[in-house]
Design an enzyme around this catalytic site. Structure first.
Site, PDB file in Angstrom:
ATOM      1  N   GLU A 115      16.416  36.456  10.385  1.00 22.30           N
ATOM      2  CA  GLU A 115      16.310  37.849   9.940  1.00 22.30           C
ATOM      3  C   GLU A 115      14.948  38.466  10.252  1.00 22.30           C
ATOM      4  OE1 GLU A 115      18.920  39.802   8.846  1.00 22.30           O
ATOM      5  OE2 GLU A 115      19.931  38.019   9.598  1.00 22.30           O
ATOM      6  N   ARG A 153       6.462  43.402  37.697  1.00 17.56           N
ATOM      7  CA  ARG A 153       6.575  44.135  38.956  1.00 17.56           C
ATOM      8  C   ARG A 153       5.521  45.229  39.093  1.00 17.56           C
ATOM      9  NH1 ARG A 153       9.083  48.747  38.777  1.00 17.56           N
ATOM     10  NH2 ARG A 153      10.008  48.697  40.842  1.00 17.56           N
TER      11      ARG A 153
HETATM   12  C1  9D3 Z   1      20.775  42.253   9.145  1.00 21.50           C
HETATM   13  C2  9D3 Z   1      19.492  42.894   9.473  1.00 21.50           C
HETATM   14  N1  9D3 Z   1      19.210  42.915  10.903  1.00 21.50           N
HETATM   15  C3  9D3 Z   1      18.892  44.319  11.303  1.00 21.50           C
HETATM   16  C4  9D3 Z   1      19.964  44.978  12.080  1.00 21.50           C
HETATM   17  C5  9D3 Z   1      18.040  42.131  11.135  1.00 21.50           C
HETATM   18  C6  9D3 Z   1      17.828  41.645  12.525  1.00 21.50           C
HETATM   19  C7  9D3 Z   1      16.737  40.863  12.751  1.00 21.50           C
HETATM   20  C8  9D3 Z   1      16.499  40.348  14.017  1.00 21.50           C
HETATM   21  C9  9D3 Z   1      18.681  41.932  13.569  1.00 21.50           C
HETATM   22  C10 9D3 Z   1      18.434  41.407  14.840  1.00 21.50           C
HETATM   23  C11 9D3 Z   1      17.365  40.616  15.043  1.00 21.50           C
HETATM   24  C12 9D3 Z   1      17.122  40.062  16.385  1.00 21.50           C
HETATM   25  N2  9D3 Z   1      16.583  41.038  17.314  1.00 21.50           N
HETATM   26  C13 9D3 Z   1      15.366  40.952  17.794  1.00 21.50           C
HETATM   27  O1  9D3 Z   1      14.653  40.030  17.469  1.00 21.50           O
HETATM   28  C14 9D3 Z   1      14.875  41.991  18.691  1.00 21.50           C
HETATM   29  C15 9D3 Z   1      15.488  43.183  19.161  1.00 21.50           C
HETATM   30  C16 9D3 Z   1      16.767  43.786  18.939  1.00 21.50           C
HETATM   31  O2  9D3 Z   1      17.631  43.277  18.214  1.00 21.50           O
HETATM   32  N3  9D3 Z   1      17.036  44.961  19.553  1.00 21.50           N
HETATM   33  C17 9D3 Z   1      16.160  45.588  20.364  1.00 21.50           C
HETATM   34  N4  9D3 Z   1      14.956  45.089  20.602  1.00 21.50           N
HETATM   35  C18 9D3 Z   1      14.647  43.899  19.996  1.00 21.50           C
HETATM   36  S1  9D3 Z   1      13.179  43.123  20.157  1.00 21.50           S
HETATM   37  C19 9D3 Z   1      13.606  41.878  19.191  1.00 21.50           C
END
Ligand code: 9D3
Length: 254
Positions: A115, A153
């Site tokens: 999370e 790049r």
């Molecule tokens: C249930 C709560 N979630 C929010 C929608 C928490 C959550 C935490 C971590 C949801 C996805 C993630 C994993 N994503 C990333 O670490 C992440 C990310 C992304 O999900 N979208 C766009 N850029 C990034 S950069 C890191």
């Protein structure tokens, strides 16, 4: 430029070395890519890297100690590097941010899983947070690879004989014009005459104008804060006139 990646899945980054410009840039030593497993900084017998969130709720949080140790290790090795964490709450990554980051001496990219990471690590040990777009990924690794790809790049030398990074669409601020290669006729559809004409001035104007039309139709937002040339404005006014002439001649059909 060195990219140090702190991750629970260091093997994922081998994808960058399968082929293409990033692989070549590594081979020619314009960049280096150094994934480090956060788990190797866990001290307990089970090498624990996550724990339950205080206050309750579902899912797990990356516990602070191994992550902090990993970041300190990376910073000691690369004291000039800028430390970024990839999170959905981060600043939106775009070409301008890529340009900014390409000017850094090095980047330490912290990839979250579960999370998210303990807030105290983010506050104390991270310079900035980046998101790669408004959709939900399963972790920061693919986001980190997007950043590495886009920044690599822009490092002088990495593109080799390929067209310069200055020329591409997000640098001109317009979408790119359509591309064609041989044959002249493919499945009944032909390459635009002007591209075969050898008239380089006409070709340049055609490309600029198709870029403008494409951008108006597909991404008008890009044109809002874009400096247009006198020629561009003249072309768009003519187009507007032509459209008005057509509309004027129409009677309402239905
Ligand atoms: C249930 C709560 N979630 C929010 C929608 C928490 C959550 C935490 C971590 C949801 C996805 C993630 C994993 N994503 C990333 O670490 C992440 C990310 C992304 O999900 N979208 C766009 N850029 C990034 S950069 C890191």
């Amino acid at each position: 430029m060195n990219f140090t990646i702190l991750t629970l899945f260091p093997e994922m980054f081998s994808a960058l070395l399968v082929g293409g410009i990033v692989k070549r840039a590594v081979e020619r030593q314009y960049i280096s890519i150094e994934p480090i497993n956060i788990r190797s900084f866990a001290k307990d017998r089970h090498r624990t890297v996550d724990d339950r969130p205080y206050g309750g709720g579902c899912g797990m949080v990356m516990k602070p100690e191994p992550l902090a140790e990993a970041i300190r290790h990376a910073r000691e090795k690369h004291p000039e590097a800028y430390t970024l964490v990839l999170t959905p709450q981060g600043r939106l990554f775009n070409q301008q941010v890529a340009q900014e980051l390409a000017g850094c001496a090095g980047l330490i990219l912290v990839c979250g899983r579960y999370e998210g990471i303990d807030e105290r690590v983010r506050e104390d040990l991270v310079d900035d947070e980046l998101s790669v777009g408004d959709y939900v990924l399963t972790g920061g690794e693919l986001a980190a690879m997007v950043v590495i790809d886009a920044v690599s790049r822009l490092i002088p030398g990495t593109l080799g004989s390929e067209r310069s990074a200055q020329e591409d669409s997000f640098s001109t601020g317009l979408l790119e014009y359509p591309q064609y290669t041989r044959p002249k006729s493919f499945e009944g559809s032909n390459v635009p005459e002007v591209l075969l004409s050898g008239d380089h001035n006409a070709i340049r104007r055609w490309r600029r104008q198709t870029s403008l039309v494409r951008t108006v139709l597909k991404r008008p937002d890009l044109l809002m804060d874009q400096p247009l040339t006198r020629d561009d404005i003249e072309f768009m006014k003519k187009l507007q006139q032509d459209i008005n002439t057509i509309i004027g001649k129409q009677s309402i059909a239905s």
